[in-house]
Design a protein around this motif. Sequence first.
Motif, mmCIF file in Angstrom:
data_model
loop_
_atom_site.group_PDB
_atom_site.id
_atom_site.type_symbol
_atom_site.label_atom_id
_atom_site.label_comp_id
_atom_site.label_asym_id
_atom_site.label_seq_id
_atom_site.Cartn_x
_atom_site.Cartn_y
_atom_site.Cartn_z
ATOM 1 N N ALA A 117 0.581 -0.863 3.421
ATOM 2 C CA ALA A 117 -0.764 -0.447 3.342
ATOM 3 C C ALA A 117 -1.140 0.402 2.302
ATOM 4 C CB ALA A 117 -1.599 -0.222 4.837
ATOM 5 N N LEU A 118 -0.278 1.388 2.450
ATOM 6 C CA LEU A 118 -0.678 2.511 1.276
ATOM 7 C C LEU A 118 -0.394 1.921 -0.131
ATOM 8 C CD1 LEU A 118 0.349 6.227 1.616
ATOM 9 C CD2 LEU A 118 1.404 4.760 -0.371
ATOM 10 N N LEU A 119 0.802 0.903 -0.195
ATOM 11 C CA LEU A 119 0.798 0.692 -1.477
ATOM 12 C C LEU A 119 -0.113 -0.424 -2.004
ATOM 13 C CD1 LEU A 119 4.678 -0.440 -1.231
ATOM 14 C CD2 LEU A 119 3.618 1.068 -3.027
ATOM 15 N N ARG A 120 -0.682 -1.200 -1.123
ATOM 16 C CA ARG A 120 -1.745 -2.010 -1.721
ATOM 17 C C ARG A 120 -3.005 -1.154 -1.764
ATOM 18 N NH1 ARG A 120 0.392 -4.845 2.945
ATOM 19 N NH2 ARG A 120 -1.217 -4.076 4.382
ATOM 20 N N LYS A 121 -3.446 -0.211 -1.234
ATOM 21 C CA LYS A 121 -4.412 0.659 -1.442
ATOM 22 C C LYS A 121 -4.129 1.317 -2.853
ATOM 23 C CE LYS A 121 -7.803 3.762 0.163
ATOM 24 N NZ LYS A 121 -8.325 4.550 1.670
ATOM 25 N N VAL A 122 -2.971 1.769 -3.100
ATOM 26 C CA VAL A 122 -2.869 2.601 -4.207
ATOM 27 C C VAL A 122 -2.887 1.732 -5.500
ATOM 28 C CG1 VAL A 122 -1.027 3.858 -5.566
ATOM 29 C CG2 VAL A 122 -1.248 4.392 -3.145
#
Length: 421
Positions: A254-259
């Motif tokens: 989820a963090l990667l997709r947001k970044v």
Amino acid sequence: MPDATRRPLARHGRLPRRRGWTTLASIVASALAVVLVSGTSVAAIAGAQLASAPSTVKLSTDDQSTAQTADITAIKGGANILLIGSDTRVGQFDSADDVEGARNDVTMLIHISQDHQQLTAISFPRDLMVPIPACTNPETGTTYPAATSAQFNTALGNGGVSCVVDTVENLTGLSIPYAGLITFDGVIEMSNALGGVDVCVAEPINDTYTGLHLTAGSHNLEGSDALAFLRTRHGVGDGSDLARISSQQVFLSALLRKVTSDGTLSNPITLYKLAGAALSNMTLSDGLAQARTLVGLAGALRGMSTANMLFVQYPVADDPADSARVIVDQDAAHTLNVALQNDQKTSLTDSSTGRASEESGTASGTATTAPSTGTSTGSSGSSSGTSTGAATSTATASSTPLPSSITGQSASEETCSVGNN
């Protein structure tokens, strides 16, 4: 809380798998995510951040030589970086007693293909029994003899970052010229810089050890709540470290997709905060602690699709001598090691989700967005998530399919953490 009448599960007992995608843990790859996608921000602040860094660490002579003479964007066979997440074990509540000193409780090997078309992140369970070479602790000067079988997460305490690197090199047959150590504070600061990370919870999480309580649904987690989610073992899956790895990957994906989303990448202030949070909370090896290396790394991978960022757990089997430990699954590990050594493009067409995660389309209760109710009062993690949906294949005609026993997922896959409620 788990039903007291439920038959207890072995911490690492193999669970039935169904076709799907697995999540794999790694707190420390949050830092890498920033470096990969925010090249502009890294270029702007790397010099200042590195100049103020308290220290760097030295690797073995061969590894240092490679890092000093090679361009990270053009290393033959691809570049390898070892990322280590560390914290003292005191007060983590997940072992019989507190242990002094740091442990490499989260260890991830990042392999970047020479053509910069794929990133593979391999997570090593902390309870994996492996050979550890003779190492000298850089702080105390104490020399630890080589061990034919020792718990993987003792390597950092034995000889620092270099000892962990040497252990993984012996295990995989790879050369690892770059390494970084990050504390949990870095994860907290990065989640705050993003304004929180939206994570999916399929079944409620209730962990009295970390004070984390989440209903089924979507939760925006930052700060101490994000840290509690990453550290919870008792609250997810079957309560094992392998389950914690799985649940951590839900957060990391989820963090990667947001970044990598347009909104984040187009906001220079957010990027500046993210890169600063990562670099200011990391201790880097000499070769990695250079602005040209970090900027080159970011430039080489900028624009890579999250579908080509693969996360896998190093293949393991139950340790017949100790149900609380795991050993290397030799056949599957050999296939993975050879693929990495030969810089082969790989695919996870027949993998399954991890013990504490499942595909978002199969998660119960995920249609309703719930407000975050997580609170953090301690530390630790767990469970048995499976996937019932068909996996989205990343296979191509030129890719090498990894054995189905190797669990993993691409960063583009949306998954949910399964609580042990």
